[in-house]
Each structure stands twice: as C-alpha cells, then as structure tokens.
Scaffold this active site. Structure first.
Site, PDB file in Angstrom:
ATOM      1  CG  ASP A 110      -0.406  -0.651   2.428  1.00 41.64           C
ATOM      2  OD1 ASP A 110       0.817  -0.852   2.489  1.00 41.64           O
ATOM      3  OD2 ASP A 110      -1.179  -0.966   3.336  1.00 41.64           O
ATOM      4  CD  GLU A 120      -3.765   3.831   6.914  1.00 39.73           C
ATOM      5  OE1 GLU A 120      -4.770   3.809   7.660  1.00 39.73           O
ATOM      6  OE2 GLU A 120      -2.699   3.263   7.199  1.00 39.73           O
TER       7      GLU A 120
END
Length: 365
Positions: free
Chosen positions: A64, A123
């Site tokens: 990520d 997130e």
C-alpha cells in the site's frame, strides 16, 4: 539499488489516499530501468508491475502507498516535507520492500510469473476494492496473493501470522443526531443533539460489553464526537465518527443491529432525528492454511523468528484479495529496542526490516 535511500525518499513525500501522484511517479522512475517489466497504470495513482516468464499463473505481491494526516514528530534527516502528512503506518517500508523484491526477481530470474501491486488508498478510501473494480487483475490468472504489514511491537528479524481469520471485518461509520438549538436558559425550546449523542455512545458501549465481554469477538467504538457552536446554546447537531469490527459474520450482524436500534432509541428519547452513514468497508483478512505452513517453514529456513499470532481487530483492505485468491498476510517486526505504535507521530521503523521483508517475500515465490 540503494533500498535505504529509496525508503528515505518515499518517507519524505507522504500523500493521502488517491493523491499518491508523486509517489507513483517516483516508483515508476525507479523501475524504468528494468526492461523485463511491463508497467500497467490506472486512471488514478498506483501501479501494477508485471514480470512474465511463461504461460502459467501469476503470484501477486501487494504494497500500500498512502500516508496519514499526521504531523510528523521525528527528528530524522528524512522527515516528511509535506506538512500535516506522514507515513505513520509504515507504507514507505512496504513500498520499499516491494521494490527490493522486484530487483531480486529481476536478478535471479525465477521461472514464475509475478505481479507487483502498488496500491493506493488503503487508509479508509477503499483502494483495493477500486483496483478490483477496474477489472485489470482479471486479465491475469492469479493463483496466490501476498502482503505484509509492519508491526512496531515486534523486533526486527521477527514475523507473525496465523492461519484462518487474521484481521477483522471493518466498517467506518458516522452517526448524526439532528435536533434544534435554543438558549440554555430555555432548554424546553430546543432538542438537545449533544445529549442524544452522549446517551447513544454510553448505551451502545454498555450493550456491546454485555454482548461481547472484554471485546472478545466484536467492537464498535467512536473516536470523534462534535456538537454545538457556542457554550450557552443547546447543540442542534451532534456527529460521532467511529468503526465497527468483527471476526465472524454472525457477530458482525449483531453489532450492526445494536448500532441501529441504539441510535433510534436515543433519537426517540430526545425527540430528534438521526442518521447513520456507512463509509469504507474492509473485508476480513483470511490466511490460507497451506500458505501459512509455507510461511512458517520459510521463516525457519531463513533464520527468521516466527511467532504464531492471533486474530486482531485491525482493518486491512488486503482482505479483498484474500477473499478472491488464496492469500496470506503477516506482521513484520520493525523495532530495534523501543516498541512503537502505528499511527503515532513518532513512528519510525528500523531500516533493517526492509532486508527481512524482501527475503521472506522472495522465498514465497
């Protein structure tokens, strides 16, 4: 490549979900010298990097990319240059490890097709789901999916995982109570949204504790509450932001129902309206048992300390990949003496963890 420098460069340019344009450009420039790779781009930040060796299936490794809206408190020589933004969850380490894995694959030329996914917006913005919705991954026959996540409570040289459910189903939620303002001297003229919000929060926590003692199987917690405009006026609106999490679908539905009924009860009690807004949803991460055994054996062969973990309420959208493919995620230890909490302004993983992550992931190929 100098992976330690790459980590520093990435750490200095943290970007929030779906805003990772500098990060994408930087990674693309680092990988541009590898003729063996084909780089696929989305119409949003992120990259899918392809290494094709034969006509067989692909293994996919994911990192990520996004950062958090946190002002960094570290005093290192590569502190964030983006005010109010920071890699407080270690995604700079994740990306660096994936770049190191790519370099090792190019160097050793394994007879295995591999995809490397640099995924935006983990997130809270649903990056993995959006990647899947593009259909790009459907162009490849993917057999296995892999990811790691740094853990500031584990020392460098240690990894932790478990078979089966590892991370929980996660739903971000906002609850809004809408009343009517009035001067505090004449409360009968108003509808107190702050009182409704407080009543809702306390009652819900009591019900959750009764249903799931000691947060054993599920949680529903709120970390933000805002109401009112001035000290001497009844609040016309109260907003609570939080998250609900559970390991099993049955418990998930119980929490969902408790949330709805408790909000409705508080709204009725104070004679006002309410609204529940459901935001990002992350599927639980379920580790494949066969891949878990391989990971455990890999750690032993590499001299890496392996710890059998337990299910945690952490949210991770890698769950969308373990739902679609056989997959596994593991914690990677990153502290070298002092434990650190994720999402804290002084979170700073030890660079030596990069080497551990690269060699463990490569051994899973």
């Amino acid at each position: 490549m100098d992976l330690y420098k790459i980590r520093k460069d990435l750490h200095q340019i943290p970007e929030l979900g779906f805003q990772e344009y500098k990060t994408t450009k930087y990674i693309k420039s680092v990988l541009s010298g590898f003729s063996e790779l084909e780089i696929h781009e989305f119409d949003f930040p992120g990259l899918l990097v392809e290494y094709k060796k034969n006509k067989g299936k692909y293994k996919i490794f994911r990192a990520d990319m996004d950062a958090l809206p946190i002002q960094e408190a570290n005093q290192c020589d590569f502190v964030s240059i983006h005010h109010g933004k920071m890699h407080a969850c270690g995604h700079d380490i994740h990306m660096t490890i994936l770049i190191g894995l790519i370099e090792k694959v190019i160097k050793n030329q394994p007879d295995q097709n591999v995809l490397f996914l640099f995924q935006p917006a983990e997130e809270g913005y649903g990056g993995a789901e959006r990647i899947l919705n593009t259909g790009m991954l459907d162009n490849f026959e993917i057999s296995e999916a892999f990811a790691l996540h740094v853990n500031g409570h584990l020392p460098v040289g240690t990894i932790e995982s478990k078979p089966g459910v590892f991370f929980a189903n996660t739903q971000e939620i906002s609850v809004k109570f809408i009343g009517r303002s009035a001067h505090v001297a004449f409360p009968q003229n108003g509808r107190n949204a702050l009182a409704a919000g407080a009543d809702f929060y306390l009652n819900l926590q009591e019900k959750i504790q009764q249903q799931f003692p000691n947060h054993s199987k599920a949680i529903c917690e709120f970390g933000f509450m805002q109401a009112g405009t001035v000290m001497n006026a009844i609040a016309a609106e109260c907003n609570l932001d939080g998250t609900m999490r559970a390991f099993e679908e049955e418990d998930w539905q119980k929490v969902h129902q408790l949330l709805k009924t408790t909000a409705a009860e508080s709204a009725k009690k104070y004679d006002l309206k309410h609204e529940i807004i459901y935001k990002s949803y992350y599927k639980r991460v379920v580790n494949n048992k066969q891949l878990h055994r391989k990971l455990e054996e890999t750690a032993k062969n590499l001299g890496v300390n392996y710890i059998q973990g337990h299910a945690v309420f952490t949210g991770e959208d890698f769950g969308y990949l373990t739902d679609k493919y056989k997959g596994i995620l593991f914690w990677l230890g990153v502290h070298s003496g002092t434990k650190m909490d994720l999402h804290s302004p002084d979170f700073l993983p030890d660079k030596k963890a990069i080497d551990v992550g690269v060699k463990v992931l490569y051994s899973m190929i």
